[in-house]
Design an enzyme around this catalytic site. Structure first.
Site, short mmCIF file in Angstrom:
data_model
loop_
_atom_site.label_atom_id
_atom_site.label_comp_id
_atom_site.label_asym_id
_atom_site.label_seq_id
_atom_site.Cartn_x
_atom_site.Cartn_y
_atom_site.Cartn_z
N LYS A 221 -10.89 -0.99 7.15
CA LYS A 221 -11.41 -1.76 6.02
C LYS A 221 -12.41 -2.81 6.51
CE LYS A 221 -8.54 0.95 4.06
NZ LYS A 221 -7.18 0.87 4.44
N TYR B 80 0.86 -1.19 0.00
CA TYR B 80 0.00 0.00 0.00
C TYR B 80 0.91 1.25 0.00
CZ TYR B 80 -2.59 3.83 2.01
OH TYR B 80 -3.10 5.07 2.24
N1 LCS Z 1 -2.35 -1.61 4.90
C1 LCS Z 1 -3.03 -1.77 3.77
C2 LCS Z 1 -2.92 -3.06 3.02
C3 LCS Z 1 -3.84 -0.75 3.28
O1 LCS Z 1 -4.50 -0.95 2.14
C4 LCS Z 1 -3.92 0.48 4.01
C5 LCS Z 1 -4.75 1.62 3.54
C6 LCS Z 1 -3.19 0.60 5.18
C7 LCS Z 1 -2.42 -0.45 5.62
C8 LCS Z 1 -3.21 1.86 6.00
O2 LCS Z 1 -4.36 1.91 6.75
P1 LCS Z 1 -5.06 3.26 7.26
O3 LCS Z 1 -4.00 4.04 7.98
O4 LCS Z 1 -5.55 3.98 6.05
O5 LCS Z 1 -6.13 2.79 8.16
N2 LCS Z 1 -5.23 1.43 2.25
C9 LCS Z 1 -5.95 2.25 1.55
C10 LCS Z 1 -6.34 1.97 0.23
O6 LCS Z 1 -5.99 1.00 -0.44
N3 LCS Z 1 -7.13 2.91 -0.19
O7 LCS Z 1 -7.28 3.91 0.74
C11 LCS Z 1 -6.51 3.56 1.91
#
Ligand code: LCS
Length: 402
Positions: free
Chosen positions: A208, A112
């Site tokens: 998510k 990501y």
């Molecule tokens: N790990 C993965 C695999 C993710 O897809 C994301 C965010 C994060 C960690 C980070 O998490 P957050 O801090 O946003 O809660 N992924 C996103 C995506 O694919 N689209 O928007 C955010």
């Protein structure tokens, strides 16, 4: 771990970590407080020194958040869990507490965008980072060094949906005393249980699927109790200072009650959309681990439970006559009606995003293209609507370029 170990997943995800509270409320109360009162100075001192259990201050722990942590540790089969205010907070807390200058890590070549950004910055702190195609175990083996502390991968790569072989990577890591840390965000339980496959640490962006309603930002780390001392005590509490808010912990707890049902429906819809896309003339390639055409379909069947292959589908359009790939991609995405053009995933609503210009924009273009994040790649998060309506939405969006 947990009180309902001999029960099925759907039962466990509802009952684990539920705990008791002074008034017998069935739903976990939201303890909206910054601090906790001590009976006496002695009581406070004992709680600070951990001689006595108890909460002392909201940055290091909260009863609502503790219920979420207990649930997540139990359902993933880990010893301890720690909730953070975002997935990035969870990831940074792990890196910042377990690594020091002079250490080496192996990080997947596709992560990501936010995690990729962190991996790019670790060398500024004297931590060596090798970016490796971790889906190829021989490359990982070759990249191991005597000072390799951990291997960091996503169970299913965002956004190319390739799969990491968790058992194989755990063996490589453990062969040299290193840890395997798996971001399990794209393959939540009941689909994938990284710790049971040998990973040391599993983490999620709870933003998510775990919350599942698209209304919070959050993260969780599940780790051995001995590692959690530093992940929480140093990473979360001191360096990153990013605890989950009690309100958000409560929303994730509520969302998780329906995790089993939701994940199965997301997967069913994604499978239907992937099959539909694969039959379209205007589509060049479809990336979905549930399709026999996916290069790691066999590994996916082995690694993921109950024939579940995830709720995400990525695909590339063919280049139509007189239009660039990007123009075709843009036109299709702008024509979608049910799919919202938005990043994130795991919401009830279906979402469509353009990784090269959105989630992975921070990844240098050359690196992006080398791993298949092209100007023609569209990533779909299949929601909980009727699958046929999702396919019909894509059909009407495609009609603009045919
Ligand atoms: N790990 C993965 C695999 C993710 O897809 C994301 C965010 C994060 C960690 C980070 O998490 P957050 O801090 O946003 O809660 N992924 C996103 C995506 O694919 N689209 O928007 C955010």
């Amino acid at each position: 771990m947990g009180d309902y170990e001999d029960h099925g997943f759907a039962t466990r995800v509802i009952h684990e970590g539920q705990g008791h509270n002074p008034h017998g409320a069935l739903a976990t109360p939201i303890y909206m407080t910054s601090t906790f009162c001590f009976d006496s100075v002695e009581d406070g001192m004992k709680k600070f020194s951990k001689e006595k259990p108890g909460f002392v201050y909201g940055r290091s722990g909260n009863p609502t958040t503790a219920a979420l942590e207990a649930k997540c540790a139990a359902i993933e089969g880990g010893e301890a869990a720690m909730a953070a205010s975002s997935g990035m907070g969870a990831i940074s807390s792990v890196f910042m507490s377990l690594l020091k200058a002079g250490d080496h890590i192996i990080a997947g070549d596709t992560l990501y965008g936010g995690s990729d950004f962190v991996a790019h910055h670790l060398p500024d702190y004297g931590i060596q980072v090798s970016r490796v195609d971790t889906c190829d175990s021989t490359k990982v083996k070759a990249a191991m060094k005597p000072n390799t502390k951990l291997i960091y991968v996503e169970s299913m790569l965002n956004p190319t949906l390739k799969i990491n072989d968790i058992e194989a990577l755990a063996k490589i890591a453990h062969g040299q005393g290193a840890m395997l840390v798996v971001d399990n965000t794209f393959t939540p339980p009941p689909m994938c249980f990284p710790i049971q496959l040998g990973a040391d640490i599993s983490l999620h962006s709870t933003t998510k699927y775990l919350n599942g309603h698209g209304d919070i930002i959050g993260g969780i780390v599940i780790a051995p109790a001995e590692k959690m001392v530093d992940i929480r005590g140093i990473g979360l509490t001191k360096i990153c200072g990013c605890p989950a808010s009690p309100m958000n912990s409560w929303l994730v707890l509520r969302g998780m009650k329906t995790l089993d049902l939701r994940v199965r429906k997301h997967c069913e819809n994604a499978m239907a959309v992937a099959k539909w896309l694969e039959a379209q003339e205007s589509v060049a390639s479809v990336f979905y681990p549930g399709l026999p055409s996916h290069p790691q379909h066999e590994l996916s069947k082995r690694q993921f439970a109950d024939g579940l292959f995830g709720g995400m589908v990525s695909f590339e359009m063919k280049k139509p006559n007189g239009m660039s790939r990007f123009e075709a991609t843009e036109r299709v995405m702008n024509s979608l009606k049910l799919f919202s053009v938005a990043v994130s995933l795991g919401d009830p609503d279906s979402l469509a995003e353009f990784p090269a210009g959105m989630t992975h924009l921070v990844v240098p273009q050359e690196e992006r293209e080398a791993v298949g994040i092209t100007d023609g790649l569209i990533r779909l998060s299949c929601g909980l609507e009727e699958a046929k309506d999702l396919c019909n939405d894509l059909r009407q969006a495609f009609s603009g370029i045919n």
